[in-house]
Scaffold this active site. Structure first.
Site, short mmCIF file in Angstrom:
data_model
loop_
_atom_site.label_atom_id
_atom_site.label_comp_id
_atom_site.label_asym_id
_atom_site.label_seq_id
_atom_site.Cartn_x
_atom_site.Cartn_y
_atom_site.Cartn_z
N TYR A 59 7.43 -9.50 -3.87
CA TYR A 59 7.27 -10.94 -3.65
C TYR A 59 7.71 -11.75 -4.86
O TYR A 59 8.13 -12.90 -4.71
CB TYR A 59 5.79 -11.27 -3.35
CG TYR A 59 5.39 -11.06 -1.91
CD1 TYR A 59 5.43 -9.80 -1.33
CD2 TYR A 59 4.94 -12.13 -1.15
CE1 TYR A 59 5.04 -9.61 -0.02
CE2 TYR A 59 4.54 -11.94 0.17
CZ TYR A 59 4.60 -10.68 0.72
OH TYR A 59 4.21 -10.50 2.03
N ASP A 98 -2.22 -6.54 8.36
CA ASP A 98 -2.04 -7.05 9.73
C ASP A 98 -2.33 -5.94 10.74
O ASP A 98 -2.98 -6.17 11.75
CB ASP A 98 -0.60 -7.56 9.94
CG ASP A 98 -0.49 -9.07 9.80
OD1 ASP A 98 -1.31 -9.65 9.05
OD2 ASP A 98 0.39 -9.68 10.44
N ASP A 104 3.78 5.39 5.00
CA ASP A 104 4.08 5.63 6.42
C ASP A 104 2.96 6.43 7.08
O ASP A 104 2.54 6.14 8.20
CB ASP A 104 5.47 6.30 6.60
CG ASP A 104 5.73 7.43 5.62
OD1 ASP A 104 4.90 7.66 4.72
OD2 ASP A 104 6.77 8.10 5.76
N LYS A 156 4.59 5.02 -1.97
CA LYS A 156 5.75 5.73 -1.40
C LYS A 156 6.38 6.51 -2.55
O LYS A 156 7.55 6.33 -2.90
CB LYS A 156 6.71 4.70 -0.77
CG LYS A 156 7.86 5.30 0.00
CD LYS A 156 7.45 5.93 1.33
CE LYS A 156 8.67 6.59 1.98
NZ LYS A 156 8.30 7.37 3.20
N ASP A 209 0.56 -6.25 2.69
CA ASP A 209 0.81 -7.30 3.68
C ASP A 209 0.92 -6.67 5.06
O ASP A 209 0.30 -7.13 6.03
CB ASP A 209 2.11 -8.04 3.33
CG ASP A 209 2.43 -9.12 4.34
OD1 ASP A 209 1.51 -9.88 4.71
OD2 ASP A 209 3.60 -9.20 4.79
C1 IPM Z 1 -0.44 -13.09 4.26
C2 IPM Z 1 0.77 -13.84 4.78
C3 IPM Z 1 1.56 -14.35 3.58
C4 IPM Z 1 2.04 -13.15 2.81
C5 IPM Z 1 2.72 -15.28 3.95
C6 IPM Z 1 2.24 -16.49 4.73
C7 IPM Z 1 3.50 -15.71 2.74
O1 IPM Z 1 1.52 -13.03 5.61
O2 IPM Z 1 -1.26 -13.71 3.56
O3 IPM Z 1 -0.57 -11.91 4.56
O4 IPM Z 1 3.08 -12.55 3.15
O5 IPM Z 1 1.38 -12.79 1.84
MG MG Z 2 0.64 -11.14 6.01
#
Ligand code: IPM
Ligand code: MG
Length: 363
Positions: free
Chosen positions: A141, A251, A223, A191, A247
């Site tokens: 990032y 999710d 993975d 990884k 990240d």
């Molecule tokens: C998160 C989001 C952010 C990230 C985006 C909105 C920049 O996906 O907080 O997980 O990638 O960190």
């Molecule tokens: Mg995210």
């Protein structure tokens, strides 16, 4: 006690859910005789519209000088142009960097009454209680160079995955510290079979493991970790990993809880980074996004933000029993059957919060 909280409601459903978390914090303040003062600022798309910048220097400074920051969500179709000078997400990344909040805690717990909302079989979800620690201010990032150029007649783009040992050490150390109060297991995800940065990650994690012999340490390739989160999520306790892997995995893990709307997060700085205290500077936010499709309808689930407010009390204000009071209130409300639309129910954002506040007041 007296605390100053900066609110960054942001875009989409952000303002709706942040307003409800403020009502819950005011309930707690009244009940436990604290004073919380709130200052509201713009960040994200709304800030681009008003100031031409997703995060102004003034707003960042206001966040840096407050005791904690509660944030809703940023982004939406209006600001999605890939060629735009500024994007809502840039504001969020600059805020994380500017506050020095390197450790993103994303707890994933499955409320037993919501197990049938998850796409996984309920028996797989039994006992799931994972704390994912995502490194938040390094890696792909932020690494330099980050650029695009013309080379040999072709467009070329570069992102850089870079870590210093101290950046890895501080988050891995925090993972061990947090594991002590839990099931005493740390899973370090990397990884290392391909990436040099992951080999350094594994080396630092291994050393921290030696310094914490009472905690079990396992290394899992990213993975494999993504697969195990689905096939055996109950086997995890604390998971620690770099920014991009975190990240993606968070999710994925959020799906276990039945709705993204349920999950909070805390992004923490070094111990002592909250000025005048031993506590950590923190940025608190639900893990869901701005959900433009339901924005303005008053039907968003406020629980992710309300539970983020609980984390704020715990980590930045060291008010543990107040944090637990909020968490119990949410737990009891869900147990009693209260549901917003994302959970198949009919309650509005405000009605759901009313139920939670009632439960807090009764206990
Ligand atoms: C998160 C989001 C952010 C990230 C985006 C909105 C920049 O996906 O907080 O997980 O990638 O960190
Ligand atoms: Mg995210």
């Amino acid at each position: 006690m007296n605390f100053k909280i900066t609110l960054l409601p942001g875009d989409g459903i952000g303002p709706e859910v942040v307003a409800e978390a403020v009502r819950v914090l005011e309930t707690i303040a009244g009940k436990h005789k604290h004073t919380f003062s709130f200052q509201e600022r713009l960040m994200g798309g709304c800030s681009i519209d008003k100031y031409g910048s997703s995060l102004t220097d003034e707003t960042l400074a206001d966040c840096q000088t407050s005791d904690a920051v509660l944030f809703g969500a940023v982004g939406g179709p209006k600001w999605d142009d890939p060629n735009a000078k500024d994007r809502p997400e840039r504001g969020l990344l600059a805020l994380r960097k500017g506050l020095g909040v390197f450790a993103n805690l994303r707890p994933v717990k499955v409320h037993p009454a919501l197990a049938d909302h998850s796409p996984l079989k309920p028996e797989k979800l039994q006992g799931v209680d994972i704390l994912i620690l995502r490194e938040l201010t390094g890696g792909l990032y932020f690494g330099q160079p980050k650029m695009r150029e013309m080379k040999d007649g072709h467009q070329r783009a570069v992102d850089t995955l870079e870590y210093y040992d101290y950046e890895i050490k501080r988050i891995v150390d925090l993972a061990f510290e947090l594991a002590k109060g839990r099931k005493k297991k740390v899973t370090s995800v990397d990884k290392a079979n391909v990436l040099e940065s992951s080999r350094l990650w594994r080396q630092v994690a291994t050393q921290a493991g030696k310094e914490n012999p009472d905690i079990e340490l396992e290394h899992v390739l990213v993975d494999t970790a993504s697969m195990k989160l689905i096939t055996g999520p109950a086997s995890f306790d604390v998971v620690v990993t770099e920014n991009m892997f975190g990240d993606i995995l968070t999710d994925e893990a959020s799906v276990l809880a039945g709705s993204m709307g349920m999950l909070p997060s805390a992004s923490l700085g070094e111990a002592g980074s909250r000025s005048g205290s031993e506590a950590r500077m923190g940025l608190y936010e639900p893990i869901h996004g701005s959900a433009p499709d339901i924005a303005g309808k008053g039907i968003a689930n406020p629980i992710g933000t309300i539970l983020s407010a609980a984390l704020l009390l715990r980590h930045s204000f060291e008010l543990e029993s107040e944090a637990v009071a909020i968490e119990n209130g949410v737990h009891q409300t869900i147990t009693a059957g209260a549901r917003t639309a994302d959970l198949g129910g009919m309650l509005t954002t405000r009605q759901m919060t009313d139920e939670i506040i009632k439960s807090i007041e009764e206990n």
